[in-house]
Design a protein around this motif. Structure first.
Motif, PDB file in Angstrom:
ATOM      1  N   ARG A  69       0.723  -1.148   0.046  1.00 59.17           N
ATOM      2  CA  ARG A  69      -0.101   0.022   0.050  1.00 59.17           C
ATOM      3  C   ARG A  69       0.978   1.325   0.077  1.00 59.17           C
ATOM      4  NH1 ARG A  69      -2.645   3.788   3.369  1.00 59.17           N
ATOM      5  NH2 ARG A  69      -1.268   3.288   5.228  1.00 59.17           N
ATOM      6  N   ILE A  70       1.959   1.247   0.826  1.00 56.01           N
ATOM      7  CA  ILE A  70       2.716   2.260   0.920  1.00 56.01           C
ATOM      8  C   ILE A  70       3.521   2.535  -0.138  1.00 56.01           C
ATOM      9  CG2 ILE A  70       4.803   3.527   2.215  1.00 56.01           C
ATOM     10  CD1 ILE A  70       3.272   2.160   4.902  1.00 56.01           C
ATOM     11  N   GLU A  71       4.444   1.487  -0.906  1.00 52.79           N
ATOM     12  CA  GLU A  71       5.157   1.643  -1.806  1.00 52.79           C
ATOM     13  C   GLU A  71       4.924   1.749  -3.147  1.00 52.79           C
ATOM     14  OE1 GLU A  71       8.726   1.850  -1.915  1.00 52.79           O
ATOM     15  OE2 GLU A  71       8.917   1.934   0.004  1.00 52.79           O
ATOM     16  N   LEU A  72       3.341   1.093  -3.117  1.00 47.98           N
ATOM     17  CA  LEU A  72       2.854   0.903  -4.742  1.00 47.98           C
ATOM     18  C   LEU A  72       1.540   1.666  -4.764  1.00 47.98           C
ATOM     19  CD1 LEU A  72       2.886  -0.050  -7.522  1.00 47.98           C
ATOM     20  CD2 LEU A  72       1.774  -2.174  -6.504  1.00 47.98           C
ATOM     21  N   ASN A  73       0.652   1.425  -4.022  1.00 50.26           N
ATOM     22  CA  ASN A  73      -0.844   1.817  -4.149  1.00 50.26           C
ATOM     23  C   ASN A  73      -0.666   3.477  -3.937  1.00 50.26           C
ATOM     24  OD1 ASN A  73      -1.544  -0.668  -4.560  1.00 50.26           O
ATOM     25  ND2 ASN A  73      -2.390  -1.175  -2.681  1.00 50.26           N
ATOM     26  N   ILE A  74       0.016   3.764  -2.797  1.00 46.27           N
ATOM     27  CA  ILE A  74      -0.308   5.346  -2.552  1.00 46.27           C
ATOM     28  C   ILE A  74       0.199   6.299  -3.475  1.00 46.27           C
ATOM     29  CG2 ILE A  74       0.501   7.093  -0.916  1.00 46.27           C
ATOM     30  CD1 ILE A  74      -0.154   5.178   1.242  1.00 46.27           C
ATOM     31  N   PRO A  75       1.622   6.145  -3.886  1.00 43.57           N
ATOM     32  CA  PRO A  75       2.234   6.918  -5.156  1.00 43.57           C
ATOM     33  C   PRO A  75       1.193   6.751  -6.459  1.00 43.57           C
ATOM     34  CG  PRO A  75       3.716   5.134  -4.528  1.00 43.57           C
ATOM     35  CD  PRO A  75       2.714   5.132  -3.584  1.00 43.57           C
ATOM     36  N   ARG A  76       1.020   5.565  -6.670  1.00 42.48           N
ATOM     37  CA  ARG A  76       0.181   5.558  -7.988  1.00 42.48           C
ATOM     38  C   ARG A  76      -1.135   6.264  -8.023  1.00 42.48           C
ATOM     39  NH1 ARG A  76       0.328  -0.565 -10.622  1.00 42.48           N
ATOM     40  NH2 ARG A  76      -1.255  -1.036  -8.690  1.00 42.48           N
ATOM     41  N   GLN A  77      -1.846   6.180  -6.750  1.00 39.41           N
ATOM     42  CA  GLN A  77      -3.067   6.940  -6.692  1.00 39.41           C
ATOM     43  C   GLN A  77      -2.657   8.428  -6.696  1.00 39.41           C
ATOM     44  OE1 GLN A  77      -5.547   5.978  -3.335  1.00 39.41           O
ATOM     45  NE2 GLN A  77      -7.350   7.268  -4.002  1.00 39.41           N
ATOM     46  N   ILE A  78      -1.843   8.822  -6.029  1.00 37.99           N
ATOM     47  CA  ILE A  78      -1.583  10.339  -6.060  1.00 37.99           C
ATOM     48  C   ILE A  78      -1.075  10.747  -7.386  1.00 37.99           C
ATOM     49  CG2 ILE A  78       0.048  11.850  -5.324  1.00 37.99           C
ATOM     50  CD1 ILE A  78       0.127  10.472  -2.369  1.00 37.99           C
ATOM     51  N   ALA A  79      -0.395  10.102  -8.207  1.00 33.60           N
ATOM     52  CA  ALA A  79      -0.226  10.547  -9.459  1.00 33.60           C
ATOM     53  C   ALA A  79      -1.093  10.539 -10.188  1.00 33.60           C
ATOM     54  CB  ALA A  79       0.768   9.414 -10.218  1.00 33.60           C
ATOM     55  N   GLN A  80      -2.271   9.511 -10.241  1.00 35.85           N
ATOM     56  CA  GLN A  80      -3.564   9.573 -10.969  1.00 35.85           C
ATOM     57  C   GLN A  80      -4.350  10.653 -10.614  1.00 35.85           C
ATOM     58  OE1 GLN A  80      -4.961   5.692  -9.707  1.00 35.85           O
ATOM     59  NE2 GLN A  80      -3.723   4.631 -10.897  1.00 35.85           N
ATOM     60  N   ILE A  81      -4.524  11.141  -9.226  1.00 36.82           N
ATOM     61  CA  ILE A  81      -5.097  12.347  -9.082  1.00 36.82           C
ATOM     62  C   ILE A  81      -4.466  13.465  -9.250  1.00 36.82           C
ATOM     63  CG2 ILE A  81      -5.989  13.674  -7.011  1.00 36.82           C
ATOM     64  CD1 ILE A  81      -6.156  10.981  -5.397  1.00 36.82           C
ATOM     65  N   ALA A  82      -3.086  13.595  -9.048  1.00 40.75           N
ATOM     66  CA  ALA A  82      -2.360  14.759  -9.730  1.00 40.75           C
ATOM     67  C   ALA A  82      -2.516  15.137 -11.078  1.00 40.75           C
ATOM     68  CB  ALA A  82      -1.015  14.713  -9.130  1.00 40.75           C
ATOM     69  N   LYS A  83      -2.802  13.987 -11.809  1.00 41.78           N
ATOM     70  CA  LYS A  83      -2.878  14.338 -13.380  1.00 41.78           C
ATOM     71  C   LYS A  83      -4.389  14.644 -13.664  1.00 41.78           C
ATOM     72  CE  LYS A  83      -2.080  14.304 -17.899  1.00 41.78           C
ATOM     73  NZ  LYS A  83      -1.040  15.130 -18.359  1.00 41.78           N
ATOM     74  N   SER A  84      -5.178  14.134 -13.157  1.00 45.04           N
ATOM     75  CA  SER A  84      -6.734  14.504 -13.251  1.00 45.04           C
ATOM     76  C   SER A  84      -6.970  15.967 -12.775  1.00 45.04           C
ATOM     77  CB  SER A  84      -7.526  13.556 -12.391  1.00 45.04           C
ATOM     78  OG  SER A  84      -7.539  13.711 -11.060  1.00 45.04           O
ATOM     79  N   ASN A  85      -6.099  16.479 -11.891  1.00 47.96           N
ATOM     80  CA  ASN A  85      -6.186  17.914 -11.496  1.00 47.96           C
ATOM     81  C   ASN A  85      -5.364  18.686 -12.032  1.00 47.96           C
ATOM     82  OD1 ASN A  85      -8.434  17.287  -9.433  1.00 47.96           O
ATOM     83  ND2 ASN A  85      -6.869  17.215  -7.736  1.00 47.96           N
ATOM     84  N   SER A  86      -4.783  18.209 -13.255  1.00 52.95           N
ATOM     85  CA  SER A  86      -4.215  19.027 -14.273  1.00 52.95           C
ATOM     86  C   SER A  86      -2.546  19.777 -13.515  1.00 52.95           C
ATOM     87  CB  SER A  86      -4.843  20.201 -14.845  1.00 52.95           C
ATOM     88  OG  SER A  86      -5.995  20.002 -15.406  1.00 52.95           O
ATOM     89  N   ILE A  87      -2.151  19.066 -12.580  1.00 53.85           N
ATOM     90  CA  ILE A  87      -0.866  19.264 -12.197  1.00 53.85           C
ATOM     91  C   ILE A  87       0.314  18.951 -13.231  1.00 53.85           C
ATOM     92  CG2 ILE A  87       0.906  18.563 -10.500  1.00 53.85           C
ATOM     93  CD1 ILE A  87      -1.234  18.073  -8.603  1.00 53.85           C
ATOM     94  N   LYS A  88       0.962  19.764 -13.447  1.00 52.82           N
ATOM     95  CA  LYS A  88       1.979  19.835 -14.550  1.00 52.82           C
ATOM     96  C   LYS A  88       3.259  18.921 -14.377  1.00 52.82           C
ATOM     97  CE  LYS A  88       0.627  24.463 -16.129  1.00 52.82           C
ATOM     98  NZ  LYS A  88      -0.174  23.892 -17.268  1.00 52.82           N
ATOM     99  N   SER A  89       3.774  18.719 -13.277  1.00 49.87           N
ATOM    100  CA  SER A  89       4.902  18.020 -13.111  1.00 49.87           C
ATOM    101  C   SER A  89       4.721  17.338 -11.865  1.00 49.87           C
ATOM    102  CB  SER A  89       6.141  19.033 -12.646  1.00 49.87           C
ATOM    103  OG  SER A  89       6.076  20.124 -13.919  1.00 49.87           O
ATOM    104  N   PHE A  90       5.294  15.861 -12.005  1.00 47.51           N
ATOM    105  CA  PHE A  90       5.547  14.977 -10.902  1.00 47.51           C
ATOM    106  C   PHE A  90       7.031  14.462 -10.758  1.00 47.51           C
ATOM    107  CE2 PHE A  90       4.656  11.287  -8.563  1.00 47.51           C
ATOM    108  CZ  PHE A  90       3.513  11.700  -7.941  1.00 47.51           C
ATOM    109  N   PHE A  91       7.525  14.660  -9.590  1.00 44.88           N
ATOM    110  CA  PHE A  91       8.823  14.100  -9.127  1.00 44.88           C
ATOM    111  C   PHE A  91       8.745  13.071  -8.132  1.00 44.88           C
ATOM    112  CE2 PHE A  91       8.420  18.653 -10.600  1.00 44.88           C
ATOM    113  CZ  PHE A  91       9.443  18.671 -11.624  1.00 44.88           C
ATOM    114  N   PHE A  92       9.557  11.899  -8.329  1.00 42.97           N
ATOM    115  CA  PHE A  92       9.437  10.652  -7.714  1.00 42.97           C
ATOM    116  C   PHE A  92      10.831  10.170  -7.159  1.00 42.97           C
ATOM    117  CE2 PHE A  92       8.948   5.895  -7.966  1.00 42.97           C
ATOM    118  CZ  PHE A  92       8.314   6.017  -6.527  1.00 42.97           C
TER     119      PHE A  92
END
Length: 217
Positions: free
Chosen positions: A86-109
């Motif tokens: 959940r911590i290593e896979l599910n949370i970062p994937r979900q945050i990336a998905q929400i970020a994109k849907s909210n038109s956040i331009k950049s993602f750094f991991f």
């Protein structure tokens, strides 16, 4: 002026990252998503008490320009396999998905050297799968940082990692050519590189440990 979002502000890289963002004049607001109260006082900072079990609840908070994800755990801290995933896979994937849907331009991991979605080990496999998800979201800009051993003062003791750091520091002079990506790197260098990447036109998205160091030279 931009708004930065930070997940993992209490970690080794995240702590340095927040300081870099505070000092950077390109940011007027820094949203810090935390699961427990922290003492960070600065006019730029907005602390968001976050339920990581229900990230949809925070969809309206996950807005801005640049999203930085530095959350990570260990088997020792998360011995339950489902919780670790959940911590290593599910949370970062979900945050990336929400970020994109909210038109956040950049993602750094903050990923890891040798991350690979086909790895037999969960750590490298999960990091690789998150990288894959971030790339699939087609952000305007992405920065996937693959540090080797991270140098810095951790809050928790990691005996195995400490031994590995000492060993690789001794081996650094002979880690040349393709092996340069195995060189240990200081956490503050990773943080500086992420902020630089967010604010400059750099035509590269994946950075091995040695390439992260070269970014801030």
């Amino acid at each position: 002026m931009k708004t930065a979002l930070v997940f993992g502000s209490s970690g080794l890289v995240g702590g340095h990252l927040v300081n870099e963002l505070i000092m950077n004049s390109n940011y007027s607001k820094i949203k810090i998503f935390v699961r427990s109260k922290i003492e960070l006082i600065n006019p730029k900072i907005e602390i968001i008490d976050t339920n990581f079990n229900d990230l949809e609840k925070h969809r309206n908070d996950i807005t801005g320009e640049d999203c930085f994800f530095c959350i990570g755990t260990t088997r020792k801290n998360s011995p339950n396999k489902n919780e670790y995933e959940r911590i290593e896979l599910n949370i970062p994937r979900q945050i990336a998905q929400i970020a994109k849907s909210n038109s956040i331009k950049s993602f750094f991991f903050v990923s890891s050297g040798y991350a690979d979605p086909k790895s037999s080990g969960d750590y490298l496999k999960f990091k690789g799968l998150v990288e894959q998800e971030i790339k699939n979201q087609n952000f305007d800009k992405i920065g996937i940082m693959r540090p080797s051993f991270l140098l810095g003062n951790r809050k928790e003791k990691r005996i195995g990692e400490k031994f590995g750091i000492i060993l690789f520091q001794l081996l650094t002079p002979i880690l040349v050519g393709p092996l340069r990506k195995m060189r240990p790197i200081r956490a503050e260098i990773v943080a500086k590189a992420m902020v630089k990447l967010a604010n400059e036109n750099i035509n590269q998205s994946i950075f091995e440990s040695n390439e992260i160091a070269e970014l801030v030279r």
